[in-house]
Design an enzyme around this catalytic site. Structure first.
Site, PDB file in Angstrom:
ATOM      1  N   GLY A 285      10.541  28.435 -39.820  1.00  0.00           N
ATOM      2  CA  GLY A 285       9.288  27.820 -39.405  1.00  0.00           C
ATOM      3  C   GLY A 285       9.476  27.079 -38.094  1.00  0.00           C
ATOM      4  O   GLY A 285      10.580  27.034 -37.533  1.00  0.00           O
ATOM      5  N   ALA A 286       8.387  26.481 -37.604  1.00  0.00           N
ATOM      6  CA  ALA A 286       8.444  25.693 -36.379  1.00  0.00           C
ATOM      7  C   ALA A 286       9.404  24.526 -36.602  1.00  0.00           C
ATOM      8  O   ALA A 286       9.390  23.891 -37.656  1.00  0.00           O
ATOM      9  CB  ALA A 286       7.054  25.181 -36.027  1.00  0.00           C
ATOM     10  N   LYS A 290      15.928  27.093 -36.178  1.00  0.00           N
ATOM     11  CA  LYS A 290      16.292  28.514 -36.099  1.00  0.00           C
ATOM     12  C   LYS A 290      16.871  28.900 -34.737  1.00  0.00           C
ATOM     13  O   LYS A 290      17.813  29.688 -34.673  1.00  0.00           O
ATOM     14  CB  LYS A 290      15.102  29.415 -36.463  1.00  0.00           C
ATOM     15  CG  LYS A 290      13.893  29.310 -35.540  1.00  0.00           C
ATOM     16  CD  LYS A 290      12.737  30.129 -36.089  1.00  0.00           C
ATOM     17  CE  LYS A 290      11.540  30.136 -35.144  1.00  0.00           C
ATOM     18  NZ  LYS A 290      11.023  28.787 -34.798  1.00  0.00           N
ATOM     19  N   SER A 291      16.339  28.340 -33.661  1.00  0.00           N
ATOM     20  CA  SER A 291      16.872  28.680 -32.333  1.00  0.00           C
ATOM     21  C   SER A 291      18.281  28.124 -32.152  1.00  0.00           C
ATOM     22  O   SER A 291      19.170  28.803 -31.625  1.00  0.00           O
ATOM     23  CB  SER A 291      15.968  28.139 -31.230  1.00  0.00           C
ATOM     24  OG  SER A 291      14.750  28.846 -31.221  1.00  0.00           O
ATOM     25  N   ALA A 308      14.359  35.438 -23.001  1.00  0.00           N
ATOM     26  CA  ALA A 308      13.203  34.582 -23.264  1.00  0.00           C
ATOM     27  C   ALA A 308      11.958  35.452 -23.175  1.00  0.00           C
ATOM     28  O   ALA A 308      11.639  35.988 -22.117  1.00  0.00           O
ATOM     29  CB  ALA A 308      13.143  33.443 -22.249  1.00  0.00           C
ATOM     30  N   THR A 309      11.275  35.600 -24.298  1.00  0.00           N
ATOM     31  CA  THR A 309      10.118  36.499 -24.316  1.00  0.00           C
ATOM     32  C   THR A 309       8.834  35.796 -23.913  1.00  0.00           C
ATOM     33  O   THR A 309       7.814  36.448 -23.720  1.00  0.00           O
ATOM     34  CB  THR A 309       9.946  37.097 -25.728  1.00  0.00           C
ATOM     35  OG1 THR A 309       9.853  36.032 -26.659  1.00  0.00           O
ATOM     36  CG2 THR A 309      11.102  38.007 -26.084  1.00  0.00           C
ATOM     37  N   HIS A 326      16.282  23.992 -23.877  1.00  0.00           N
ATOM     38  CA  HIS A 326      16.982  25.199 -24.347  1.00  0.00           C
ATOM     39  C   HIS A 326      18.030  25.632 -23.329  1.00  0.00           C
ATOM     40  O   HIS A 326      19.153  25.970 -23.686  1.00  0.00           O
ATOM     41  CB  HIS A 326      15.983  26.346 -24.556  1.00  0.00           C
ATOM     42  CG  HIS A 326      15.361  26.352 -25.916  1.00  0.00           C
ATOM     43  ND1 HIS A 326      15.964  26.955 -26.994  1.00  0.00           N
ATOM     44  CD2 HIS A 326      14.227  25.810 -26.379  1.00  0.00           C
ATOM     45  CE1 HIS A 326      15.209  26.794 -28.054  1.00  0.00           C
ATOM     46  NE2 HIS A 326      14.136  26.104 -27.714  1.00  0.00           N
TER      47      HIS A 326
END
Ligand SMILES: [Zn+2]
Ligand SMILES: [Zn+2]
Length: 448
Positions: A285-286, A290-291, A308-309, A326
């Site tokens: 989730g936000a 996870k990143s 980076a999308t 990041h």
């Protein structure tokens, strides 16, 4: 290829100075470690029964408990004078045994100074200096400068050990991030095994879970660690997560945390090549972590391409700050590509990829197709291509995907469309993944 006859390295201890669990501590890590019965005494090893690496207070008894003893030891190698590595009464107690064979003590000057009054005539000494090379009991010993104790306890060294038949080991405890001179000395050594400090705290004199994989990545870039090198964490303390979690983190880097009493067979011919992680799908989730988890998974790689999308959003200050955070977190050896063409990269990229994330990729795909309402053919085709590229990808790629299906039903039709498309795409990708991990509250849970 260098063919070696194995060195047998019996680990007498794998723990930090106080051991793990610490007898004085009730933290979650110590409790879980104790319950699991994983007891780690201070780090020490017996090589072929002939070389003793570190003589702290726990080592002699650990040898006896492991069903062996120290009577065959021809040389004792000590890295520095901290008491978990050098316990001078051990020399007095050794002297009480009759008929001791000669032994060589290799150690930095500060250790020899403390030891001198307690050594009997069977002991000869060699002062280890950073950069020095010594022939000891048929082994070639090279002293590499550690990032640890100063002259009062050292200067601390690490030992690069080559056995009589060519097997090669780097004993790298205690140390923080290695300096340039150390890296030059280990460059190109293509060790059969590396045992590297992972105390978990007390930086910059030790490593933690952030610096450790960076160090392994650097050792790979220098040719010290190669695909056939077995990489192990030692000098482990309670600032690390408990055994199953730590084992999982290390496994993600192709490394292990051996237990006290384990025997490592080092250099038994051509080593098994490093396992590729393959296709790893990371869900969360936000703000689930996870990143950060995805970045950690690839942290021991010598080079990574970060994909980076998200389209750049220069007018949005908060977004820019988040992107910058990041970027700062990523090591210098990582390159960043901002693109929506993940399908193309999966087919061509030579380095491991970290794709962050699938939701933004889908937003782009829907934008490009003008498909927030009306027909979906173009989006469906883009999704099919992505799944096909994912299925045939041979390299290592970590793909981050947001979980959007667990919350409230989106109020808009386009929101519901996005949720449905993302859910269906995630399901298809998961079915084609080598590994699927869900991150909840910063903790990874392996689903496949
Ligand atoms: Zn230590
Ligand atoms: Zn130390």
């Amino acid at each position: 290829m260098r063919l070696a006859v194995a060195m047998r390295v019996r680990l007498l201890g794998t723990g930090s100075a106080e051991g793990w669990p610490s007898p004085w501590c009730s933290c979650a890590s110590c409790r879980a470690t104790g319950r699991a019965g994983v007891l780690r005494a201070s780090t020490s090893a017996l090589v072929d029964g002939r070389l003793l690496l570190e003589l702290g207070p726990d080592a002699p008894r650990a040898a006896v408990r492991a069903g062996t003893d120290l009577t065959g030891v021809e040389a004792v190698l000590v890295t520095h004078a901290h008491p978990d590595h050098f316990h001078w009464p051990a020399w007095m107690w050794r002297g009480w045994a009759a008929g001791n064979r000669p032994v060589v003590l290799v150690a930095p000057p500060a250790v020899l100074e403390v030891a001198a009054p307690h050594l009997d005539p069977t002991v000869t000494t060699v002062a280890a200096e950073p950069g020095g090379r010594y022939d000891v009991a048929g082994y070639e010993v090279r002293a590499v400068p550690a990032t640890h104790a100063g002259p009062e306890a050292g200067p601390a060294v690490l030992y690069d050990l080559t056995g009589p038949d060519g097997a090669r080991l780097l004993w790298a405890t205690d140390t923080g991030v290695l300096g340039e001179r150390a890296l030059e000395l280990v460059a190109g050594r293509a060790y059969d095994a590396v045992l590297l400090d992972l105390t978990g705290a007390h930086l910059p004199l030790h490593h933690d879970l952030a610096t450790w994989p960076d160090q392994v990545a650097e050792l790979r870039r220098r040719g010290a660690v190669v695909d056939a090198t077995a990489v192990h964490a030692v000098h482990l303390g309670h600032d690390n997560p408990p055994p199953p979690e730590l084992d999982a983190v290390l496994a993600g880097w192709g490394a292990t945390a051996p237990r006290d009493g384990d025997v490592l067979v080092v250099g038994d011919g051509p080593g098994a090549s490093r396992q590729q992680a393959g296709r790893v799908l990371v869900l969360g989730g936000a703000r689930s972590g996870k990143s950060a988890y995805a970045e950690q998974r690839l942290a021991a790689e010598p080079a990574v391409t970060y994909v980076a999308t998200a389209p750049p959003r220069e007018d949005d200050g908060e977004w820019a700050a988040r992107v910058q955070a990041h970027v700062r977190r990523r090591p210098a050896a990582w390159s960043t590509v901002e693109t929506g063409d993940v399908t193309g990269l999966l087919a061509t990229s030579p380095t491991p990829l970290l794709v962050d994330d699938l939701g933004l990729w889908l937003v782009r795909a829907v934008d490009d197709a003008g498909a927030w309402e009306g027909p979906l053919e173009a989006v469906t085709a883009a999704c099919d291509d992505l799944v096909a590229a994912w299925r045939s990808c041979r390299g290592t790629v970590v793909l981050v995907a947001p979980e959007v299906g667990s919350g409230v039903v989106p109020a808009t039709a386009s929101g519901r469309r996005f949720r449905d498309l993302l859910g269906a795409l995630t399901l298809r990708l998961a079915a084609e993944s080598d590994e699927v991990v869900q991150v909840v509250a910063g903790l990874p849970r392996r689903l496949r």
